[in-house]
Design an enzyme around this catalytic site. Structure first.
Site, PDB file in Angstrom:
ATOM      1  N   GLU A  26       0.840  -1.209   0.000  1.00 19.61           N
ATOM      2  CA  GLU A  26       0.000   0.000   0.000  1.00 19.61           C
ATOM      3  C   GLU A  26       0.871   1.255   0.000  1.00 19.61           C
ATOM      4  O   GLU A  26       2.064   1.199   0.318  1.00 19.61           O
ATOM      5  CB  GLU A  26      -0.960   0.010   1.183  1.00 19.61           C
ATOM      6  CG  GLU A  26      -0.271  -0.046   2.523  1.00 19.61           C
ATOM      7  CD  GLU A  26      -0.994   0.707   3.620  1.00 19.61           C
ATOM      8  OE1 GLU A  26      -1.545   1.794   3.352  1.00 19.61           O
ATOM      9  OE2 GLU A  26      -0.967   0.222   4.760  1.00 19.61           O
ATOM     10  N   ASP A 142     -11.364  -0.508   5.907  1.00 24.09           N
ATOM     11  CA  ASP A 142     -10.508  -1.694   5.718  1.00 24.09           C
ATOM     12  C   ASP A 142     -11.286  -2.974   6.047  1.00 24.09           C
ATOM     13  O   ASP A 142     -11.082  -4.011   5.404  1.00 24.09           O
ATOM     14  CB  ASP A 142      -9.269  -1.632   6.623  1.00 24.09           C
ATOM     15  CG  ASP A 142      -8.275  -0.545   6.218  1.00 24.09           C
ATOM     16  OD1 ASP A 142      -8.504   0.135   5.196  1.00 24.09           O
ATOM     17  OD2 ASP A 142      -7.267  -0.380   6.935  1.00 24.09           O
ATOM     18  N   LYS A 159      -3.244  -1.361  15.901  1.00 29.60           N
ATOM     19  CA  LYS A 159      -2.648  -0.599  16.999  1.00 29.60           C
ATOM     20  C   LYS A 159      -3.593  -0.558  18.191  1.00 29.60           C
ATOM     21  O   LYS A 159      -4.816  -0.497  18.025  1.00 29.60           O
ATOM     22  CB  LYS A 159      -2.399   0.842  16.560  1.00 29.60           C
ATOM     23  CG  LYS A 159      -1.261   0.969  15.578  1.00 29.60           C
ATOM     24  CD  LYS A 159      -0.883   2.436  15.399  1.00 29.60           C
ATOM     25  CE  LYS A 159       0.426   2.560  14.662  1.00 29.60           C
ATOM     26  NZ  LYS A 159       0.263   2.970  13.272  1.00 29.60           N
TER      27      LYS A 159
HETATM   28  N1  PSU Z   1      -2.508   1.566  10.668  1.00 35.20           N
HETATM   29  C1  PSU Z   1      -1.168   1.719  10.808  1.00 35.20           C
HETATM   30  N2  PSU Z   1      -0.479   2.463   9.890  1.00 35.20           N
HETATM   31  C2  PSU Z   1      -1.101   3.024   8.808  1.00 35.20           C
HETATM   32  C3  PSU Z   1      -2.516   2.819   8.655  1.00 35.20           C
HETATM   33  C4  PSU Z   1      -3.158   2.095   9.598  1.00 35.20           C
HETATM   34  O1  PSU Z   1      -0.613   1.215  11.776  1.00 35.20           O
HETATM   35  O2  PSU Z   1      -0.433   3.687   7.993  1.00 35.20           O
HETATM   36  C5  PSU Z   1      -3.210   3.383   7.446  1.00 35.20           C
HETATM   37  C6  PSU Z   1      -3.491   2.244   6.446  1.00 35.20           C
HETATM   38  O3  PSU Z   1      -3.358   2.748   5.135  1.00 35.20           O
HETATM   39  C7  PSU Z   1      -4.948   1.923   6.736  1.00 35.20           C
HETATM   40  C8  PSU Z   1      -5.501   3.285   7.032  1.00 35.20           C
HETATM   41  O4  PSU Z   1      -5.614   1.301   5.653  1.00 35.20           O
HETATM   42  O5  PSU Z   1      -4.486   3.910   7.816  1.00 35.20           O
HETATM   43  C9  PSU Z   1      -6.816   3.243   7.776  1.00 35.20           C
HETATM   44  O6  PSU Z   1      -7.351   4.518   7.804  1.00 35.20           O
HETATM   45  P1  PSU Z   1      -8.879   4.756   8.238  1.00 35.20           P
HETATM   46  O7  PSU Z   1      -8.936   4.372   9.681  1.00 35.20           O
HETATM   47  O8  PSU Z   1      -9.123   6.192   7.989  1.00 35.20           O
HETATM   48  O9  PSU Z   1      -9.696   3.822   7.391  1.00 35.20           O
END
Ligand code: PSU
Ligand code: MN
Length: 308
Positions: A26, A142, A159
């Site tokens: 990604e 996701d 996390k």
């Molecule tokens: N978690 C991490 N590092 C990241 C992300 C998530 O530890 O860089 C990024 C990934 O690209 C994930 C996105 O798909 O954040 C999720 O964002 P949101 O919660 O806005 O869907």
């Protein structure tokens, strides 16, 4: 008119046609997840780990309206160096129509990998259900993408700034297989454990490839889901638990005191954690992502070997 169709690089297309192993990567982790200039180095490093294992890297992003599967060095320079939007699945048509550029999240990367026929994907951590979701409804796309697109995501769990238990419940509801790689417990990104037991554990890349082949063979009515391969950070590079707990508690208190709300909460916590840990959390992040890429290379190789 820009062609909005997914553009697969020649190298990736050739590898897929010849059933050689390919791993998707990604771009949001590069543009938003890691600070410059370490992010450029990390992007090159992830690709180098794959190439050294005989696997073709397919870094995914949207450039000038065109979703791309497999970037050249110029494309990687752009996602690492330019101010990029962060695109999830719903942003793809808007970007195509406006000829915009964006880094793709796990969700959007899965979708584009699935269109191209890439079965294995490596990242750092997944998005998930946020703490306080009962009032905010904040759940990463996701999880929905994992239900919809047949791509195996090798990650170090989610996390602990998210609600890990709620994330695992949602993955169960969405019928997404969650499999521990050499672990019985779901990892929590910087730490190899979370206290959440998993139903399934595998110990070899061949076992993962067998599960993917079974998913293909079952050809589930409706969408075949993806799969989460939960790969804990190696013990020798994991964050020290006491330090982790101390910095996270400090981060939550700081967000509360600054009255940070909504979408701003996660970026606030993450940058606070990097600062307050003196960069230690970043080192752990890089090491676990690299380890996920290495495991994904083995899984993609085992999967390609079965298919050949
Ligand atoms: N978690 C991490 N590092 C990241 C992300 C998530 O530890 O860089 C990024 C990934 O690209 C994930 C996105 O798909 O954040 C999720 O964002 P949101 O919660 O806005 O869907
Ligand atoms: Mn969200």
């Amino acid at each position: 008119m820009t062609d909005p169709r997914v553009q697969v690089s020649e190298e990736v297309a050739d590898a897929l046609a010849e059933r050689r192993p390919v791993v998707a990567l990604e771009s949001t982790i590069i543009s938003h997840g890691l600070p410059r200039p370490r992010n450029r180095q990390a992007a090159a490093d992830f690709e180098a780990v794959l190439r050294a294992a005989g696997v073709v890297p397919a870094t995914i992003a949207v450039l000038d309206g065109v979703p791309r599967v497999g970037l050249d060095d110029g494309g990687i320079d752009r996602i690492a160096g330019e101010e990029m939007a962060k695109a999830s699945v719903r942003d793809l048509p808007v970007l195509a129509a406006r000829r915009g550029s964006a880094a793709t999240t796990v969700a959007a990367t899965m979708r584009l990998a699935a269109v191209a026929g890439v079965r294995v994907f490596a990242t750092g951590g997944l998005g998930g259900v946020h703490r306080g979701f009962v009032t905010t409804f904040d759940e990463s796309a996701d999880l929905g993408a994992l239900a919809a697109f047949p791509v195996a995501v090798v990650c170090a769990g989610v996390k602990s700034v998210l609600d890990i238990g709620a994330t695992l419940e949602r993955l169960e509801t969405l019928s997404v297989p969650v499999v521990g790689y050499r672990t019985d417990e779901f990892p929590s990104f910087w730490l190899p454990t979370s206290g959440h037991r998993l139903d399934w554990r595998v110990d070899t890349p061949e076992e993962v490839a067998a599960i993917l082949a079974a998913q293909d063979a079952l050809a589930e009515p409706g969408a075949t889901p993806g799969l989460v391969l939960a790969n804990p950070v190696p013990a020798d590079v994991a964050w020290e638990r006491t330090e982790h707990d101390r910095v996270l508690a400090e981060a939550f208190a700081a967000a509360d005191a600054a009255k940070i709300r909504g979408k701003a909460v996660t970026p606030f916590l993450l940058s606070f954690i990097v600062q307050a840990s003196g960069g230690r959390s970043l080192e752990v992040n890089l090491a676990l992502a690299r380890n996920n890429v290495a495991v994904a290379a083995e899984v993609a190789t085992a999967y390609a070997t079965r298919a050949a």
